[in-house]
Scaffold this motif. Sequence first.
Motif, PDB file in Angstrom:
ATOM      1  N   SER A 156      -7.400   1.640  -9.012  1.00  0.00           N
ATOM      2  CA  SER A 156      -7.917   1.628  -7.643  1.00  0.00           C
ATOM      3  C   SER A 156      -9.418   1.907  -7.626  1.00  0.00           C
ATOM      4  O   SER A 156     -10.189   1.218  -6.945  1.00  0.00           O
ATOM      5  CB  SER A 156      -7.176   2.654  -6.795  1.00  0.00           C
ATOM      6  OG  SER A 156      -7.714   2.724  -5.493  1.00  0.00           O
ATOM      7  N   ASP A 167      -7.852   5.634   0.902  1.00  0.00           N
ATOM      8  CA  ASP A 167      -6.463   6.099   0.830  1.00  0.00           C
ATOM      9  C   ASP A 167      -6.115   6.974   2.034  1.00  0.00           C
ATOM     10  O   ASP A 167      -5.026   6.846   2.625  1.00  0.00           O
ATOM     11  CB  ASP A 167      -6.230   6.888  -0.461  1.00  0.00           C
ATOM     12  CG  ASP A 167      -6.100   5.987  -1.677  1.00  0.00           C
ATOM     13  OD1 ASP A 167      -6.004   4.751  -1.504  1.00  0.00           O
ATOM     14  OD2 ASP A 167      -6.085   6.525  -2.801  1.00  0.00           O
ATOM     15  N   GLU A 196      -5.807   4.854   5.219  1.00  0.00           N
ATOM     16  CA  GLU A 196      -4.610   4.025   5.180  1.00  0.00           C
ATOM     17  C   GLU A 196      -3.342   4.850   5.371  1.00  0.00           C
ATOM     18  O   GLU A 196      -2.421   4.433   6.084  1.00  0.00           O
ATOM     19  CB  GLU A 196      -4.552   3.252   3.864  1.00  0.00           C
ATOM     20  CG  GLU A 196      -5.644   2.196   3.758  1.00  0.00           C
ATOM     21  CD  GLU A 196      -5.517   1.322   2.533  1.00  0.00           C
ATOM     22  OE1 GLU A 196      -6.105   0.237   2.525  1.00  0.00           O
ATOM     23  OE2 GLU A 196      -4.819   1.731   1.574  1.00  0.00           O
ATOM     24  N   LEU A 197      -3.291   6.013   4.749  1.00  0.00           N
ATOM     25  CA  LEU A 197      -2.109   6.859   4.897  1.00  0.00           C
ATOM     26  C   LEU A 197      -1.934   7.297   6.347  1.00  0.00           C
ATOM     27  O   LEU A 197      -0.814   7.286   6.878  1.00  0.00           O
ATOM     28  CB  LEU A 197      -2.219   8.075   3.974  1.00  0.00           C
ATOM     29  CG  LEU A 197      -1.011   9.010   3.955  1.00  0.00           C
ATOM     30  CD1 LEU A 197       0.248   8.262   3.549  1.00  0.00           C
ATOM     31  CD2 LEU A 197      -1.261  10.176   2.996  1.00  0.00           C
ATOM     32  N   LEU A 214      -4.374   5.148 -10.222  1.00  0.00           N
ATOM     33  CA  LEU A 214      -5.567   5.718  -9.597  1.00  0.00           C
ATOM     34  C   LEU A 214      -6.823   5.144 -10.236  1.00  0.00           C
ATOM     35  O   LEU A 214      -7.776   4.766  -9.542  1.00  0.00           O
ATOM     36  CB  LEU A 214      -5.544   7.238  -9.726  1.00  0.00           C
ATOM     37  CG  LEU A 214      -6.781   7.980  -9.201  1.00  0.00           C
ATOM     38  CD1 LEU A 214      -6.979   7.711  -7.716  1.00  0.00           C
ATOM     39  CD2 LEU A 214      -6.659   9.483  -9.478  1.00  0.00           C
ATOM     40  N   ARG A 266       0.833  -1.200   0.000  1.00  0.00           N
ATOM     41  CA  ARG A 266       0.000   0.000   0.000  1.00  0.00           C
ATOM     42  C   ARG A 266       0.874   1.259   0.000  1.00  0.00           C
ATOM     43  O   ARG A 266       0.529   2.254  -0.630  1.00  0.00           O
ATOM     44  CB  ARG A 266      -0.927   0.003   1.227  1.00  0.00           C
ATOM     45  CG  ARG A 266      -1.948  -1.099   1.214  1.00  0.00           C
ATOM     46  CD  ARG A 266      -2.870  -1.013   0.006  1.00  0.00           C
ATOM     47  NE  ARG A 266      -3.706   0.180   0.049  1.00  0.00           N
ATOM     48  CZ  ARG A 266      -4.033   0.890  -1.025  1.00  0.00           C
ATOM     49  NH1 ARG A 266      -3.555   0.571  -2.218  1.00  0.00           N
ATOM     50  NH2 ARG A 266      -4.818   1.950  -0.910  1.00  0.00           N
ATOM     51  N   THR A 311       1.730   2.299  -3.362  1.00  0.00           N
ATOM     52  CA  THR A 311       0.668   3.030  -4.065  1.00  0.00           C
ATOM     53  C   THR A 311       0.833   4.531  -3.870  1.00  0.00           C
ATOM     54  O   THR A 311       0.716   5.319  -4.812  1.00  0.00           O
ATOM     55  CB  THR A 311      -0.708   2.586  -3.547  1.00  0.00           C
ATOM     56  OG1 THR A 311      -0.876   1.192  -3.774  1.00  0.00           O
ATOM     57  CG2 THR A 311      -1.826   3.334  -4.270  1.00  0.00           C
ATOM     58  N   PHE A 312       1.114   4.920  -2.639  1.00  0.00           N
ATOM     59  CA  PHE A 312       1.301   6.344  -2.353  1.00  0.00           C
ATOM     60  C   PHE A 312       2.596   6.865  -2.969  1.00  0.00           C
ATOM     61  O   PHE A 312       2.660   8.017  -3.410  1.00  0.00           O
ATOM     62  CB  PHE A 312       1.272   6.581  -0.843  1.00  0.00           C
ATOM     63  CG  PHE A 312      -0.036   6.212  -0.211  1.00  0.00           C
ATOM     64  CD1 PHE A 312      -1.205   6.855  -0.575  1.00  0.00           C
ATOM     65  CD2 PHE A 312      -0.108   5.192   0.726  1.00  0.00           C
ATOM     66  CE1 PHE A 312      -2.421   6.501  -0.016  1.00  0.00           C
ATOM     67  CE2 PHE A 312      -1.319   4.835   1.299  1.00  0.00           C
ATOM     68  CZ  PHE A 312      -2.474   5.489   0.931  1.00  0.00           C
TER      69      PHE A 312
END
Length: 208
Positions: A131, A166, A169-170, A128, A104, A107-108
Amino acid sequence: MNKRKPLDERRAEIVEAGLSVAMREGVESVTVRRVAQEAGISLGTVHYCFDDKDAMLRAMGRAIAMRASEQVLAALDAGPDRTALLEATVDAMLGGLKQHQEMRLLTFEFAVSGARTPVLREVAQAHLKQSIAMTREYLQRLADVAHVRFRTDMGALARMTALRIDGIELAWMVDQDDEAARAGFADLAAAVWGDMEPADELELAQEL
């Protein structure tokens, strides 16, 4: 005499090698040459499997999205009861995040690299879209399992849901606060559930 590996199997190995490089050295370190070294294969083999580096990066993004969605999709096995589905979904979202946190994080990293580096922007945009598409697939399957429809346009709901995930999770990656993440996922799930209506009621309203 060694048999040539099937193309799909070779591509999967290259994707795994690319993910290993990205997790260890960062997204911007992922090059065709570096991935070939990691996989122990020739540059020609990588180019045979992928047209260019961008195609390889997009495949890596798909792999990340697939792994992130596995547990959430499996939560649909909880059945049509909405309360059971909500609880199973929240558990799966937190469990999947903790199990695949390095994925994950990538992804960022793709998103930040794409915002900073024009050459990676198209790849970041593709990630993006993947997702949001995976989120839309989940929402559609959820609707089918729960025998409901959503009041909000599915595309808009999928985008809102993916972006809120997102954010949760961040925040978790920074503070490692399981309870805060669980509460965030629960609030999001409740919002999605609140947008549901029984499919038969919607069909009746349309007929009227």
